[in-house]
Design an enzyme around this catalytic site. Structure first.
Site, PDB file in Angstrom:
ATOM      1  N   GLU A   1      24.724  45.076 -48.899  1.00  0.00           N
ATOM      2  CA  GLU A   1      24.104  45.911 -49.937  1.00  0.00           C
ATOM      3  C   GLU A   1      22.737  46.449 -49.518  1.00  0.00           C
ATOM      4  O   GLU A   1      22.084  47.145 -50.302  1.00  0.00           O
ATOM      5  CB  GLU A   1      23.925  45.087 -51.224  1.00  0.00           C
ATOM      6  CG  GLU A   1      25.177  44.404 -51.726  1.00  0.00           C
ATOM      7  CD  GLU A   1      25.326  42.962 -51.238  1.00  0.00           C
ATOM      8  OE1 GLU A   1      26.216  42.259 -51.736  1.00  0.00           O
ATOM      9  OE2 GLU A   1      24.534  42.552 -50.344  1.00  0.00           O
TER      10      GLU A   1
ATOM     11  N   ASP B   1      27.506  35.816 -56.487  1.00  0.00           N
ATOM     12  CA  ASP B   1      26.774  34.563 -56.682  1.00  0.00           C
ATOM     13  C   ASP B   1      26.574  34.260 -58.161  1.00  0.00           C
ATOM     14  O   ASP B   1      25.485  34.468 -58.716  1.00  0.00           O
ATOM     15  CB  ASP B   1      25.417  34.632 -55.972  1.00  0.00           C
ATOM     16  CG  ASP B   1      25.563  34.812 -54.478  1.00  0.00           C
ATOM     17  OD1 ASP B   1      26.625  34.469 -53.948  1.00  0.00           O
ATOM     18  OD2 ASP B   1      24.612  35.302 -53.842  1.00  0.00           O
TER      19      ASP B   1
ATOM     20  N   ASP C   1      30.021  38.882 -46.001  1.00  0.00           N
ATOM     21  CA  ASP C   1      28.975  38.730 -47.001  1.00  0.00           C
ATOM     22  C   ASP C   1      27.958  39.878 -46.895  1.00  0.00           C
ATOM     23  O   ASP C   1      27.901  40.589 -45.888  1.00  0.00           O
ATOM     24  CB  ASP C   1      28.282  37.386 -46.800  1.00  0.00           C
ATOM     25  CG  ASP C   1      27.672  36.824 -48.072  1.00  0.00           C
ATOM     26  OD1 ASP C   1      27.648  37.536 -49.090  1.00  0.00           O
ATOM     27  OD2 ASP C   1      27.238  35.659 -48.049  1.00  0.00           O
TER      28      ASP C   1
END
Length: 756
Positions: A448, A510, A445
């Site tokens: 970024e 998401d 996950d």
């Protein structure tokens, strides 16, 4: 204002033995005119092409006449792949593999022909011709095989006073290439983008971001890779931010602006996307085929809070006869679990890890575990990592902190520096005990959050570091799995950049639990497949937002059941029994349908790995000459032979769905109804079905699925049934679950084949 220089003329050109070109070009300082549309230089009006006879020609505020030089290199990677590299005159030739995007810059020997005249330099192979006009500089790339213009610089386009509105190329702190689009040319790709599939009219900033959903205009997995219906794919080989302006600011112009001082671009000529992607993945690599269990049903929630809770979910799935292969565990397995991963297992919540995994395995379920590449100062491992130099440094030499991701407190999170071999090895070795205990896959996950001004251990320039960070992060974890287990690795990554397709899989981030979120998710997957081809999935039901309705949960599950990978996940429950008896029954049937198609999914995965193609395919991929099919982003193909028409609705009643059917004959997999394309069709469908069409001429391998099926392991020794559609004939080739190839004659539609 930063000075910009437009490329004006070739002053020197040398062609090497293989047909590669090194040229010196004079550039000239340019500025926008007072109208902010055209560009002016300090040259004479005649040299600039200004319309001096215009009766209302305004005063021209010309800049001083200043020149610099740049180097242009044209190199052949293959007969149908050309590299165009523009650098400052004093820059050394750059290795195309320096950013880790390109892995094989010259996959085949090439001998190009060259011709030089006073007007132009022409380089050509049997597939591609590149023409460099000397003065004024212009670039033209053509497909010799089809006679089509692939790429033409846009310097000839002018505003009314004769000023160029899109100079062929400009250099400075950023480098811009302007291309003139054909009258019907459409542009697709640029990574996982959640807007319309065809990008004409859009301006995209290609920068890896925590996109905060699918509707905020950002992207988790952008890529400076695009397709043109003119017949080519292009890659800007960079880690820098790239802005793609596709007829947004200037009609008929594709502007590519790279936020660094060079342009390194590969152009792959391919009359259709499948040929172009094959060429692209020869340069950038291809991902492996994961184990069969990857294609089963994945289930998760943010968050399960204990081993007992997860084990109970597994038992309930078995009691209700819902097949499942993987349960996913989000951050509650950590002791310090808010934007931190230090691999310290929380025994208070989940007990002994090996015993917990073994308990799931007794239910026929594998475990997926969450991670991210950030460290909280509250972690016991933070001092160890900082002292060893494993963390990213900022421009002043201190410890960098993540950027542009909200934090739940005031503690700065640090990032692991994957360009440091010792830090990479340290991170990788912390996965080994988990793998030894039976953990099957890691959800990689985030990634970024690298800030802009950093010092990486390997000296990667700061402007390239941010976008390359997720590529390196996912590579480190994928390689750790492969090296320690000896099997094809699998991660479940959110962030990515060009080249990330080598490290499957990625998921769509998401999404909001709305019809709009589902719609955007499909668009993201289709765009991803055209520029980051491989394995992709999404959070069935969306991750956040309004309370998920039973109708949308079912519709999203139908979409997910025929996606490359199938995972239900969200902030709130995604278990099938959470949405009522009707939803449970329908969802269970669709999950079983997916398992029955496991042999087909296996074939598509092997085909994709062999050729560098996506499993989920836009209609534009399979039908590039169909002008009505190219822009369709409301349906998709799973492989080449099954077309899926999701229903975007949260209604539990009947819904009318209009959809486009491409050329040929098609049969609905569920009803047997026949369709003929090309043309629009409409169906009224209840909650239990969506249109799923099989192409004529196909032999579709399936397995029988009964109520007792637990997971994909139960199917590995099951007999396959081959279903012939629409006059299928001849010999059809398949790959068994053990990797053995075999053939089936289409004439025997009832043939059953057993693969151990």
């Amino acid at each position: 204002m930063t000075d910009r220089f437009l490329l004006r003329e070739v002053t020197e050109a040398v062609v090497g033995e293989g047909g590669d070109l090194v040229a010196r070009l004079r550039t000239v300082l340019c500025r926008r005119g007072a109208d902010a549309v055209g560009y002016l230089t300090g040259e004479s009006p005649a040299e600039q092409g200004i319309e001096t006879t215009m009766p209302n020609l305004p005063e021209l505020d010309t800049p001083p006449l200043r020149s610099t030089e740049v180097t242009l290199r044209v190199q052949w990677a293959a007969a149908d792949v050309v590299r165009i590299l523009v650098q400052s005159a004093d820059a050394a030739e750059q290795d195309a593999t320096r950013y880790g995007i390109v892995v094989d810059p010259r996959p085949e020997p090439v001998h190009a022909k060259a011709e030089q005249t006073d007007e132009a330099i022409t380089l050509s192979t049997e597939a591609v011709r590149v023409t460099i006009e000397r003065h004024p500089f212009a670039l033209l790339v053509e497909d010799v095989r089809t006679g089509r213009v692939l790429m033409r610089s846009a310097g000839r386009l002018r505003q009314v006073a004769g000023l160029p509105i899109a100079p062929a190329m400009m250099v400075g702190e950023t480098t811009t290439l302007n291309l003139e689009l054909g009258a019907d040319e459409q542009v697709l790709g640029f990574g996982e983008q959640f807007g319309r599939l065809v990008k004409n009219g859009q301006r995209l900033t290609l920068r890896v971001e925590d996109a905060l959903g699918t509707g905020a205009g950002m992207a988790y997995k952008p890529a400076p890779v695009w397709h043109s219906t003119a017949g080519y794919l292009a890659l800007v080989n960079t880690g820098a931010t790239v802005v793609a302006d596709v007829e947004h600011s200037r009609a008929g112009v594709l502007g590519i602006e790279s936020h660094c001082g060079e342009l390194d671009m590969f152009v792959i000529a391919g009359p259709a996307p499948r040929q172009a992607l094959t060429g692209y993945t020869r340069l950038t690599g291809r991902g492996p085929v994961p184990p069969p269990w990857a294609f089963g049903y994945w289930l998760g929630r943010c968050r399960y809070h204990s081993s007992e809770q997860m084990t109970e979910v597994g038992r309930r799935m078995r009691e209700l006869d819902v097949p499942v292969d993987i349960l996913h565990l989000d951050p509650d397995w950590l002791i310090v679990d808010r934007l931190n991963c230090d691999f310290l297992w929380n025994t208070d919540r989940f007990g002994d890890r090996k015993e917990f995994v073994a308990g799931l395995q007794e239910l026929g379920i594998r475990l997926s575990v969450w991670e991210l590449p950030y460290l909280d100062p509250a972690s016991p491992r933070y001092p160890e990592a900082a002292e060893a130099g494993h963390l990213v440094h900022d421009a002043e030499g201190g410890t960098a902190r993540i950027a542009n991701t909200p934090v739940p407190d005031d503690r700065p999170r640090a990032l692991v520096d994957f360009t440091n071999p010792a830090a990479r090895a340290w991170w990788q070795q912390m996965h080994r005990p988990f793998l030894d205990d039976g953990v099957a896959v890691f959800k990689t996950d985030f990634g970024e959050g690298l800030p802009d001004q950093v010092r990486l251990a390997d000296g990667t320039p700061a402007e390239h570091a941010h976008n390359l960070y997720p590529l390196r992060y996912n590579a480190a974890v994928s390689d750790a799995i492969a090296e320690h287990t000896g099997r094809a690795p699998l991660v479940w990554g959110r962030s990515g950049w060009a080249g990330s397709h080598r490290y499957p899989a990625q998921w769509g981030g998401d999404a909001e639990s709305t019809v709009s979120g589902m719609r955007a998710t499909l668009r993201g997957g289709l765009s991803h497949g055209l520029s980051m081809p491989g394995l992709w999935g999404h959070d069935i039901g969306g991750f956040f937002g309004p309370e998920l309705t039973p109708g949308l949960y079912v519709r999203w599950t139908q979409f997910g059941a025929l996606s490359p990978l199938m995972r239900a996940h969200g902030l709130r429950p995604r278990e099938p029994w959470a949405f009522g008896e009707e939803a449970l029954e329908v969802v269970r049937n669709w999950i079983r349908l997916r398992y029955s198609l496991l042999p087909y999914l296996w074939q598509v995965a092997h085909e994709s790995a062999r050729h560098g193609w996506p499993l989920m395919r836009a209609l534009a991929f399979e039908f590039p000459e169909d002008e009505l099919a190219v822009p369709r982003d409301d349906a998709f193909l799973l492989g080449s032979d099954i077309m899926v028409v999701p229903v975007f609705s949260d209604d539990t009643g009947e819904v009318e769905r209009r959809f486009y059917v491409p050329d040929g004959g098609w049969t609905d997999l569920l009803t047997g109804k026949r369709y003929t394309g090309p043309g629009m069709h409409a169906e009224t469908v209840g909650l239990d079905r969506i249109p799923v069409l099989v192409r004529d001429g196909v032999v579709l391998p399936r397995v029988d699925v009964d109520a007792g099926l637990r997971n994909t392991d139960d199917l590995l020794a099951a007999p396959w049934t081959f279903h012939a559609y629409g006059g299928a004939s001849g010999t059809h080739r398949f790959v068994g679950f053990d990797g053995t190839p075999f053939e089936v004659e289409a004439g025997d539609a009832s043939v059953r084949h057993h693969r151990a």
